[in-house]
Design a protein around this motif. Structure first.
Motif, PDB file in Angstrom:
ATOM      1  N   PHE A 107      35.094  36.585  32.811  1.00 32.39           N
ATOM      2  CA  PHE A 107      36.298  36.083  33.461  1.00 32.39           C
ATOM      3  C   PHE A 107      36.029  35.647  34.904  1.00 32.39           C
ATOM      4  O   PHE A 107      36.560  34.659  35.371  1.00 32.39           O
ATOM      5  N   TRP A 108      35.154  36.378  35.606  1.00 27.49           N
ATOM      6  CA  TRP A 108      34.889  36.072  37.011  1.00 27.49           C
ATOM      7  C   TRP A 108      33.510  35.451  37.237  1.00 27.49           C
ATOM      8  O   TRP A 108      33.167  35.115  38.340  1.00 27.49           O
ATOM      9  N   CYS A 109      32.749  35.286  36.186  1.00 20.89           N
ATOM     10  CA  CYS A 109      31.386  34.794  36.317  1.00 20.89           C
ATOM     11  C   CYS A 109      31.358  33.351  36.822  1.00 20.89           C
ATOM     12  O   CYS A 109      32.186  32.531  36.460  1.00 20.89           O
ATOM     13  N   LYS A 110      30.357  33.037  37.644  1.00 18.93           N
ATOM     14  CA  LYS A 110      30.215  31.698  38.225  1.00 18.93           C
ATOM     15  C   LYS A 110      29.302  30.799  37.399  1.00 18.93           C
ATOM     16  O   LYS A 110      29.074  29.663  37.772  1.00 18.93           O
ATOM     17  N   GLY A 113      28.862  27.245  33.015  1.00 21.01           N
ATOM     18  CA  GLY A 113      28.189  26.029  32.587  1.00 21.01           C
ATOM     19  C   GLY A 113      26.799  26.260  32.035  1.00 21.01           C
ATOM     20  O   GLY A 113      26.289  25.463  31.255  1.00 21.01           O
ATOM     21  N   MET A 114      26.152  27.349  32.412  1.00 28.66           N
ATOM     22  CA  MET A 114      24.791  27.634  31.983  1.00 28.66           C
ATOM     23  C   MET A 114      24.725  28.695  30.887  1.00 28.66           C
ATOM     24  O   MET A 114      23.704  28.857  30.246  1.00 28.66           O
ATOM     25  N   CYS A 115      25.802  29.401  30.678  1.00 29.27           N
ATOM     26  CA  CYS A 115      25.782  30.588  29.830  1.00 29.27           C
ATOM     27  C   CYS A 115      25.897  30.238  28.352  1.00 29.27           C
ATOM     28  O   CYS A 115      26.875  29.638  27.914  1.00 29.27           O
ATOM     29  N   LYS A 116      24.887  30.642  27.576  1.00 31.17           N
ATOM     30  CA  LYS A 116      24.897  30.375  26.140  1.00 31.17           C
ATOM     31  C   LYS A 116      25.996  31.183  25.449  1.00 31.17           C
ATOM     32  O   LYS A 116      26.632  30.707  24.528  1.00 31.17           O
ATOM     33  N   ARG A 117      26.229  32.388  25.893  1.00 30.89           N
ATOM     34  CA  ARG A 117      27.271  33.216  25.290  1.00 30.89           C
ATOM     35  C   ARG A 117      28.640  32.570  25.510  1.00 30.89           C
ATOM     36  O   ARG A 117      29.448  32.486  24.604  1.00 30.89           O
ATOM     37  N   PHE A 118      28.857  32.096  26.708  1.00 35.45           N
ATOM     38  CA  PHE A 118      30.133  31.458  27.026  1.00 35.45           C
ATOM     39  C   PHE A 118      30.310  30.182  26.209  1.00 35.45           C
ATOM     40  O   PHE A 118      31.386  29.901  25.694  1.00 35.45           O
ATOM     41  N   ASN A 122      34.237  31.722  22.464  1.00 29.61           N
ATOM     42  CA  ASN A 122      35.370  31.463  23.340  1.00 29.61           C
ATOM     43  C   ASN A 122      35.698  32.714  24.148  1.00 29.61           C
ATOM     44  O   ASN A 122      36.838  33.158  24.202  1.00 29.61           O
ATOM     45  N   VAL A 123      34.672  33.282  24.757  1.00 27.87           N
ATOM     46  CA  VAL A 123      34.810  34.526  25.502  1.00 27.87           C
ATOM     47  C   VAL A 123      35.809  34.366  26.638  1.00 27.87           C
ATOM     48  O   VAL A 123      36.675  35.218  26.844  1.00 27.87           O
ATOM     49  N   PHE A 124      35.699  33.262  27.359  1.00 29.47           N
ATOM     50  CA  PHE A 124      36.569  33.061  28.514  1.00 29.47           C
ATOM     51  C   PHE A 124      38.036  33.012  28.101  1.00 29.47           C
ATOM     52  O   PHE A 124      38.883  33.644  28.711  1.00 29.47           O
ATOM     53  N   GLU A 125      38.337  32.266  27.052  1.00 32.72           N
ATOM     54  CA  GLU A 125      39.726  32.162  26.589  1.00 32.72           C
ATOM     55  C   GLU A 125      40.255  33.522  26.161  1.00 32.72           C
ATOM     56  O   GLU A 125      41.386  33.885  26.458  1.00 32.72           O
TER      57      GLU A 125
END
Length: 132
Positions: A107-110, A113-118, A122-125
């Motif tokens: 949620f707070w990670c910067k 754009g680079m994160c394969k998991r993200f 749909n982790v962020f959502e």
């Protein structure tokens, strides 16, 4: 008595290892740049949300260990630069970097754009839904 109190204000929760390292680095900085003797230092971390406070009184032995730790970390960082040439600052290919094994705080990670998991999930959502 000529003592110096340096305060590091934190708005986040305590992170014992990271916060302790920060206090040790602040002590080294004061010693090397302002020539404050360790015996005349008190490094405090004030946690704004909880009202807690941690105090650290550095000594030469802890400072020496901290300096070695920092130098070791610098060498590790240099190992990720092409040909070890930090003046050019060209990183090795992405696969040369170790994958982060600790689950990220999406949620707070910067680094979305680079994160394969993200990108793959749909982790962020999902985290946004939980946070609301």
């Amino acid at each position: 008595d000529g003592s110096l109190v340096a305060v590091n204000w934190k708005t986040s929760d305590t992170r014992p290892k990271e916060d302790q390292l920060a206090m040790r680095v602040i002590a080294l900085y004061l010693y090397h740049h302002y020539h404050v003797p360790f015996s005349k230092m008190c490094i405090r971390t004030e946690y704004v949300l909880s009202g807690k406070c941690e105090e650290f009184h550095p000594d030469e032995q802890t400072a020496a260990k901290t300096k070695l730790f920092i130098l070791d970390q610098i060498e590790k960082m240099r190992s990720y630069v092409t040909d070890g040439d930090v003046s050019r600052n060209v990183a090795l290919p992405e696969d040369a970097f170790a994958e982060q094994v600790k689950a990220p705080n999406c949620f707070w990670c910067k680094y979305h754009g680079m994160c394969k998991r993200f990108a793959n999930e749909n982790v962020f959502e999902e985290l946004k839904k939980r946070a609301i």
